[in-house]
Write an enzyme that holds these catalytic residues in place. Structure first.
Site, mmCIF file in Angstrom:
data_model
loop_
_atom_site.group_PDB
_atom_site.id
_atom_site.type_symbol
_atom_site.label_atom_id
_atom_site.label_comp_id
_atom_site.label_asym_id
_atom_site.label_seq_id
_atom_site.Cartn_x
_atom_site.Cartn_y
_atom_site.Cartn_z
ATOM 1 N N HIS A 17 0.849 -1.213 0.000
ATOM 2 C CA HIS A 17 0.000 0.000 0.000
ATOM 3 C C HIS A 17 0.881 1.259 0.000
ATOM 4 C CE1 HIS A 17 -3.081 -2.616 2.335
ATOM 5 N NE2 HIS A 17 -3.604 -2.390 1.154
ATOM 6 N N LYS A 41 -16.573 -7.371 5.976
ATOM 7 C CA LYS A 41 -15.368 -7.946 6.574
ATOM 8 C C LYS A 41 -15.295 -7.586 8.052
ATOM 9 C CE LYS A 41 -12.335 -7.374 2.506
ATOM 10 N NZ LYS A 41 -11.165 -6.623 2.006
ATOM 11 N N ARG A 90 -2.288 -5.757 -8.403
ATOM 12 C CA ARG A 90 -1.165 -6.679 -8.194
ATOM 13 C C ARG A 90 -1.051 -7.677 -9.335
ATOM 14 N NH1 ARG A 90 -3.064 -8.105 -2.297
ATOM 15 N NH2 ARG A 90 -4.893 -8.072 -3.604
ATOM 16 N N SER A 128 -2.878 -7.680 2.801
ATOM 17 C CA SER A 128 -3.154 -7.548 4.241
ATOM 18 C C SER A 128 -3.565 -8.893 4.814
ATOM 19 C CB SER A 128 -4.279 -6.532 4.482
ATOM 20 O OG SER A 128 -3.874 -5.258 4.092
HETATM 21 O O1 PNS Z 1 -8.941 -2.805 0.694
HETATM 22 P P1 PNS Z 1 -10.232 -3.308 0.122
HETATM 23 O O2 PNS Z 1 -11.107 -3.912 1.212
HETATM 24 O O3 PNS Z 1 -10.029 -4.239 -1.036
HETATM 25 O O4 PNS Z 1 -11.022 -2.023 -0.458
HETATM 26 C C1 PNS Z 1 -12.310 -2.141 -1.071
HETATM 27 C C2 PNS Z 1 -12.990 -0.766 -1.043
HETATM 28 C C3 PNS Z 1 -13.043 -0.282 0.382
HETATM 29 C C4 PNS Z 1 -12.176 0.189 -1.880
HETATM 30 C C5 PNS Z 1 -14.436 -0.887 -1.609
HETATM 31 O O5 PNS Z 1 -15.104 -1.855 -0.885
HETATM 32 C C6 PNS Z 1 -15.191 0.448 -1.549
HETATM 33 O O6 PNS Z 1 -14.981 1.329 -2.357
HETATM 34 N N1 PNS Z 1 -16.090 0.592 -0.540
HETATM 35 C C7 PNS Z 1 -16.893 1.783 -0.335
HETATM 36 C C8 PNS Z 1 -18.388 1.499 -0.576
HETATM 37 C C9 PNS Z 1 -18.733 1.703 -2.041
HETATM 38 O O7 PNS Z 1 -18.619 2.769 -2.593
HETATM 39 N N2 PNS Z 1 -19.184 0.610 -2.678
HETATM 40 C C10 PNS Z 1 -19.542 0.591 -4.083
HETATM 41 C C11 PNS Z 1 -18.320 0.132 -4.885
HETATM 42 S S1 PNS Z 1 -18.777 -0.159 -6.563
#
Ligand code: PNS
Length: 172
Positions: A17, A41, A90, A128
């Site tokens: 990150h 999660k 990645r 992570s």
């Molecule tokens: O580190 P992660 O858990 O892979 O990140 C995923 C994340 C947090 C970027 C994604 O779940 C997100 O954008 N969540 C916010 C809620 C949202 O806008 N959801 C619609 C996405 S299309």
């Protein structure tokens, strides 16, 4: 001023990150690292601790802010004046999901662009979840995470072992 947002769970932040954060901060005037509460999660580190660990690591960077939010990323981007979402990629296995999210975010807010930075090859294997698993099984995470995260993981799993021992004693 061009502002970008780099969202994620950061449970915990890894050196992968940080690689993306450092490179994105070079491309934009202001970068907001946005720690998201993901209802799907159950995190190892509570939101406040994830934010604090990131703030500590990034304290010296003048154009990087750490914030947290609940709700939609597109709404957070609008509120903070961010015109770009930064994501790290990645491997091909990340692509499907990230592609869907980028298209959905574009549908929700057409003026918001998503850009992808390829992870440096040193970190292509790093996540992570693997860091959490290695630390939980007593493995070394040195070089995979910043030193404050290394300490936080050690303390978390030391406490858990202590609690588990305590439970065993109580059962006997
Ligand atoms: O580190 P992660 O858990 O892979 O990140 C995923 C994340 C947090 C970027 C994604 O779940 C997100 O954008 N969540 C916010 C809620 C949202 O806008 N959801 C619609 C996405 S299309």
């Amino acid at each position: 001023m061009k502002t970008a947002v780099y969202p994620g769970s950061f449970d915990p932040v890894t050196n992968g990150h940080l690689d993306i954060i450092n490179r994105a901060a070079f491309l934009f005037d202001r970068l907001i690292v946005a720690v998201v509460r993901n209802p799907g999660k159950a995190p190892l580190f509570p939101m406040e601790e994830r934010v604090a660990l990131l703030q500590e690591v990034l304290a010296a960077h003048r154009n990087i802010e750490v914030q947290s939010f609940n709700g939609l990323l597109v709404d957070f981007a609008e509120k903070t004046g961010s015109s770009v979402i930064v994501k790290g990629l990645r491997a091909l296995s990340d692509f499907d999901f990230e592609y869907q999210m980028a298209l959905m975010n574009k549908k929700l807010k057409p003026s918001l662009e998503t850009i992808f930075l390829m992870t440096s090859e040193n970190f292509a294997f790093l996540s992570s979840s693997s860091v959490r698993e290695i630390a939980s099984l007593g493995g070394r995470v040195k070089g995979l995470v910043p030193s404050n995260v290394e300490k936080a993981l050690a303390s978390k799993f030391r406490n858990r072992k202590g609690m588990a021992r305590g439970q065993d004693v109580a059962k006997d």
